[in-house]
Motif scaffolding. Structure first.
Motif, PDB file in Angstrom:
ATOM      1  N   ARG A 195      -0.947  -2.932  -8.515  1.00  0.00           N
ATOM      2  CA  ARG A 195       0.344  -3.309  -7.953  1.00  0.00           C
ATOM      3  C   ARG A 195       0.308  -4.749  -7.431  1.00  0.00           C
ATOM      4  NH1 ARG A 195       3.914   0.927  -6.276  1.00  0.00           N
ATOM      5  NH2 ARG A 195       3.165   2.993  -6.846  1.00  0.00           N
ATOM      6  N   THR A 196      -0.767  -5.086  -6.740  1.00  0.00           N
ATOM      7  CA  THR A 196      -0.873  -6.432  -6.184  1.00  0.00           C
ATOM      8  C   THR A 196      -0.967  -7.482  -7.284  1.00  0.00           C
ATOM      9  OG1 THR A 196      -2.019  -5.504  -4.261  1.00  0.00           O
ATOM     10  CG2 THR A 196      -2.206  -7.877  -4.617  1.00  0.00           C
ATOM     11  N   GLN A 217      -3.544   0.297  -6.077  1.00  0.00           N
ATOM     12  CA  GLN A 217      -3.139  -0.824  -5.226  1.00  0.00           C
ATOM     13  C   GLN A 217      -3.523  -2.179  -5.805  1.00  0.00           C
ATOM     14  OE1 GLN A 217      -4.503  -0.149  -1.226  1.00  0.00           O
ATOM     15  NE2 GLN A 217      -3.306   1.733  -0.971  1.00  0.00           N
ATOM     16  N   ALA A 266      -5.775   5.121  -4.873  1.00  0.00           N
ATOM     17  CA  ALA A 266      -5.381   3.827  -4.334  1.00  0.00           C
ATOM     18  C   ALA A 266      -6.383   2.739  -4.677  1.00  0.00           C
ATOM     19  CB  ALA A 266      -5.214   3.925  -2.818  1.00  0.00           C
ATOM     20  N   ASP A 291       0.845  -1.189   0.000  1.00  0.00           N
ATOM     21  CA  ASP A 291       0.000   0.000   0.000  1.00  0.00           C
ATOM     22  C   ASP A 291       0.888   1.250   0.000  1.00  0.00           C
ATOM     23  OD1 ASP A 291      -2.074  -1.723   0.073  1.00  0.00           O
ATOM     24  OD2 ASP A 291      -2.423  -1.517   2.230  1.00  0.00           O
ATOM     25  N   THR A 292       1.288   1.687  -1.168  1.00  0.00           N
ATOM     26  CA  THR A 292       2.137   2.877  -1.287  1.00  0.00           C
ATOM     27  C   THR A 292       1.366   4.086  -1.748  1.00  0.00           C
ATOM     28  OG1 THR A 292       2.732   2.211  -3.541  1.00  0.00           O
ATOM     29  CG2 THR A 292       4.190   1.497  -1.776  1.00  0.00           C
ATOM     30  N   SER A 293       0.102   3.958  -2.042  1.00  0.00           N
ATOM     31  CA  SER A 293      -0.713   5.090  -2.484  1.00  0.00           C
ATOM     32  C   SER A 293      -1.888   5.245  -1.544  1.00  0.00           C
ATOM     33  CB  SER A 293      -1.214   4.861  -3.922  1.00  0.00           C
ATOM     34  OG  SER A 293      -1.954   3.652  -4.003  1.00  0.00           O
TER      35      SER A 293
END
Length: 260
Positions: free
Chosen positions: A131-132, A128, A124, A117-119
């Protein structure tokens, strides 16, 4: 009587047996002398008034007066070959610089964390899950997952910008495929409880950006109105008109039952 060694006969006999001097051979011509002479003669003939090199040099001297349009064809061909070679060399050098910069960018990308969780915020909801999904399905690839994520971002930005500027159908197709892949990743990775909301937000965001990427796209068929035909009237065309038939000679007693 003792023999006299100084008699003329004996001297003449001794002279006949003296060694005869051998004449020296004439000096040999240096090797390739004939070839050198031919080359010298050919060079001199080429620079004569009607020679090839003389004419070419005159063509070069006439370039400032004649200009690029009327210059000699061989000069134009040489300039074109030189220009194309320069462009190819510059393109090759620029390509190497771009590839090196892209390689440095992609090799520096693995510092970005994927699947974490970088956003935050509304972004997000889409970022997210993407990204995952990339972190889960890029384990066996030859590149890092963060590199794949960067390529995914670059593809979207390229499709958005080029689609807005160029209105090219190929770029629009790339943008459409990118949006569909993004919605699929969001739908697959988001938990079932909030999957519908997340996919809906992804579709809304992609639709909003499509207004810029697909600017000018219409489903209506273009109807090109035909131009009215031009009628050209030529004054030299004459329509022959027949003169009226002469009227029948009227008799003074016309209509009278009694004629002369």
């Amino acid at each position: 009587m003792p023999s006299n060694d100084n008699t003329p006969g004996q001297n003449h006999q001794e002279l006949t047996y003296l060694p005869v001097p051998i004449p020296k051979a004439p000096p040999k011509e240096p090797r390739f002398a004939a070839l050198r002479d031919k080359l010298r003669d050919g060079w001199n003939r080429a620079w004569d008034v009607d020679g090839v090199l003389y004419e070419m040099w005159q063509d070069v001297l006439r370039v400032p007066e004649e200009g690029p349009r009327h210059m000699a064809p061989w000069i134009r061909a040489v300039l074109m070959v030189a220009g194309v070679s320069f462009v190819v060399l510059m393109a090759k050098a620029a390509g190497e610089v771009v590839l090196q910069a892209l390689h440095q960018l992609l090799t520096a990308v693995p510092k970005v964390q994927v699947g974490v969780d970088t956003s935050s915020g509304v972004a997000a909801v889409v970022d997210q899950p993407v990204r995952t999904y990339i972190a889960q399905h890029s384990a066996g690839l030859a590149v890092e997952g963060s590199t794949v994520y960067t390529l995914w971002l670059l593809t979207g930005i390229t499709g958005l910008v080029l689609g807005y500027l160029s209105r090219n159908n190929g770029v629009r197709a790339m943008w459409t495929a990118w949006g569909a892949a993004t919605v699929f990743m969001v739908w697959t990775t988001t938990p079932a409880a909030s999957r519908t909301i997340a996919a809906g937000l992804a579709v809304l965001a992609w639709t909003f950006l499509s207004a810029f990427a697909m600017r000018g796209l219409t489903l209506r068929r273009r109807v090109i109105a035909g131009r009215p035909a031009k009628v050209t009237v030529k004054p030299e065309i004459h329509v022959p008109v027949q003169p009226p038939a002469p009227a029948a000679e009227q008799h003074p007693h016309t209509g009278c039952p009694f004629r002369d």
